[in-house]
Design a protein around this motif. Structure first.
Motif, short mmCIF file in Angstrom:
data_model
loop_
_atom_site.label_atom_id
_atom_site.label_comp_id
_atom_site.label_asym_id
_atom_site.label_seq_id
_atom_site.Cartn_x
_atom_site.Cartn_y
_atom_site.Cartn_z
N LEU A 6 0.22 -34.79 12.10
CA LEU A 6 -1.13 -35.34 11.99
C LEU A 6 -1.13 -36.84 12.30
O LEU A 6 -2.03 -37.33 13.00
CB LEU A 6 -1.69 -35.09 10.58
N ARG A 7 -0.15 -37.55 11.81
CA ARG A 7 -0.08 -38.99 12.08
C ARG A 7 0.10 -39.25 13.57
O ARG A 7 -0.57 -40.12 14.15
CB ARG A 7 1.06 -39.64 11.30
N ARG A 8 0.98 -38.49 14.21
CA ARG A 8 1.17 -38.66 15.66
C ARG A 8 -0.13 -38.41 16.41
O ARG A 8 -0.47 -39.14 17.33
CB ARG A 8 2.26 -37.71 16.17
N ALA A 9 -0.83 -37.35 16.04
CA ALA A 9 -2.10 -37.02 16.71
C ALA A 9 -3.13 -38.12 16.47
O ALA A 9 -3.86 -38.51 17.38
CB ALA A 9 -2.61 -35.68 16.21
N ARG A 10 -3.18 -38.62 15.25
CA ARG A 10 -4.14 -39.69 14.93
C ARG A 10 -3.85 -40.93 15.77
O ARG A 10 -4.76 -41.54 16.34
CB ARG A 10 -4.08 -40.01 13.43
N HIS A 11 -2.60 -41.29 15.86
CA HIS A 11 -2.22 -42.46 16.67
C HIS A 11 -2.52 -42.21 18.15
O HIS A 11 -3.00 -43.11 18.84
CB HIS A 11 -0.74 -42.80 16.48
N ALA A 12 -2.24 -40.99 18.63
CA ALA A 12 -2.51 -40.66 20.02
C ALA A 12 -4.00 -40.76 20.35
O ALA A 12 -4.37 -41.10 21.47
CB ALA A 12 -2.00 -39.25 20.34
N HIS A 13 -4.85 -40.47 19.37
CA HIS A 13 -6.30 -40.57 19.54
C HIS A 13 -6.81 -41.98 19.28
O HIS A 13 -8.00 -42.24 19.43
CB HIS A 13 -7.02 -39.58 18.62
N GLY A 14 -5.94 -42.87 18.87
CA GLY A 14 -6.33 -44.25 18.60
C GLY A 14 -7.25 -44.39 17.41
O GLY A 14 -8.04 -45.33 17.34
N GLN A 15 -7.14 -43.48 16.45
CA GLN A 15 -7.99 -43.51 15.27
C GLN A 15 -7.27 -44.19 14.11
O GLN A 15 -6.05 -44.05 13.95
CB GLN A 15 -8.39 -42.10 14.83
N THR A 16 -8.04 -44.89 13.31
CA THR A 16 -7.49 -45.46 12.08
C THR A 16 -7.46 -44.38 11.02
O THR A 16 -8.11 -43.34 11.14
CB THR A 16 -8.34 -46.63 11.57
N LEU A 17 -6.72 -44.65 9.97
CA LEU A 17 -6.67 -43.74 8.83
C LEU A 17 -8.07 -43.51 8.29
O LEU A 17 -8.46 -42.37 8.01
CB LEU A 17 -5.75 -44.34 7.77
N GLY A 18 -8.84 -44.58 8.15
CA GLY A 18 -10.19 -44.48 7.61
C GLY A 18 -11.12 -43.65 8.49
O GLY A 18 -11.93 -42.85 7.98
N GLU A 19 -11.01 -43.82 9.81
CA GLU A 19 -11.86 -43.05 10.73
C GLU A 19 -11.58 -41.56 10.63
O GLU A 19 -12.50 -40.74 10.53
CB GLU A 19 -11.64 -43.53 12.17
N THR A 20 -10.31 -41.22 10.66
CA THR A 20 -9.94 -39.80 10.60
C THR A 20 -10.31 -39.22 9.24
O THR A 20 -10.83 -38.10 9.17
CB THR A 20 -8.43 -39.62 10.87
N ALA A 21 -10.06 -39.96 8.18
CA ALA A 21 -10.38 -39.48 6.84
C ALA A 21 -11.88 -39.22 6.72
O ALA A 21 -12.30 -38.19 6.17
CB ALA A 21 -9.93 -40.49 5.79
N GLU A 22 -12.69 -40.13 7.23
CA GLU A 22 -14.15 -39.95 7.15
C GLU A 22 -14.58 -38.71 7.92
O GLU A 22 -15.38 -37.91 7.42
CB GLU A 22 -14.85 -41.18 7.71
N ARG A 23 -14.06 -38.53 9.12
CA ARG A 23 -14.40 -37.34 9.92
C ARG A 23 -13.98 -36.05 9.23
O ARG A 23 -14.63 -35.02 9.38
CB ARG A 23 -13.75 -37.43 11.29
N ALA A 24 -12.86 -36.10 8.52
CA ALA A 24 -12.34 -34.90 7.85
C ALA A 24 -12.95 -34.67 6.48
O ALA A 24 -12.79 -33.59 5.91
CB ALA A 24 -10.82 -35.00 7.72
N GLY A 25 -13.61 -35.68 5.95
CA GLY A 25 -14.20 -35.54 4.62
C GLY A 25 -13.20 -35.68 3.49
O GLY A 25 -13.36 -35.06 2.44
N VAL A 26 -12.18 -36.49 3.73
CA VAL A 26 -11.19 -36.76 2.68
C VAL A 26 -11.09 -38.27 2.51
O VAL A 26 -11.54 -39.03 3.36
CB VAL A 26 -9.79 -36.17 3.01
N SER A 27 -10.48 -38.71 1.43
CA SER A 27 -10.31 -40.15 1.22
C SER A 27 -9.15 -40.65 2.08
O SER A 27 -8.21 -39.89 2.37
CB SER A 27 -10.02 -40.46 -0.25
#
Length: 92
Positions: A6-27
């Motif tokens: 998940l971290r690799r994919a998030r970095h590959a998409h250029g997303q921050t932790l906060g951006e991905t968390a918000e999209r996923a509905g988690v903190s």
């Protein structure tokens, strides 16, 4: 291993932790703990984060399987087991 994927994919998409968390509905803290392997998330939580990254749960699972296979192959290479033997062990 799922958290690493998940971290690799998030970095590959250029997303921050906060951006991905918000999209996923988690903190962001929960997502961080998932990525570091501290939390044992449900399949629903994994699917939500994967979807936030444009992945399916199957994509994530295949990535984990490939990572585990590579890790096993690296350990076997270090122990003298041939790649062919590793493939046979993985198939068993």
């Amino acid at each position: 291993m799922a958290g690493e994927q998940l971290r690799r994919a998030r970095h590959a998409h250029g997303q921050t932790l906060g951006e991905t968390a918000e999209r996923a509905g988690v903190s962001p803290q929960y997502l961080s703990e998932m990525e570091r392997g501290i939390k044992e998330p449900s399949s629903e939580m994994l699917a939500a984060v994967a979807a936030a990254l444009g992945m399916t749960l199957l994509d994530l699972t295949l990535g984990v399987a490939e990572g585990l296979g590579a890790a096993r192959a690296a350990r076997s290479d270090a122990s003298g087991t041939s790649p062919a033997q590793v493939r046979l062990m993985l198939a068993a």
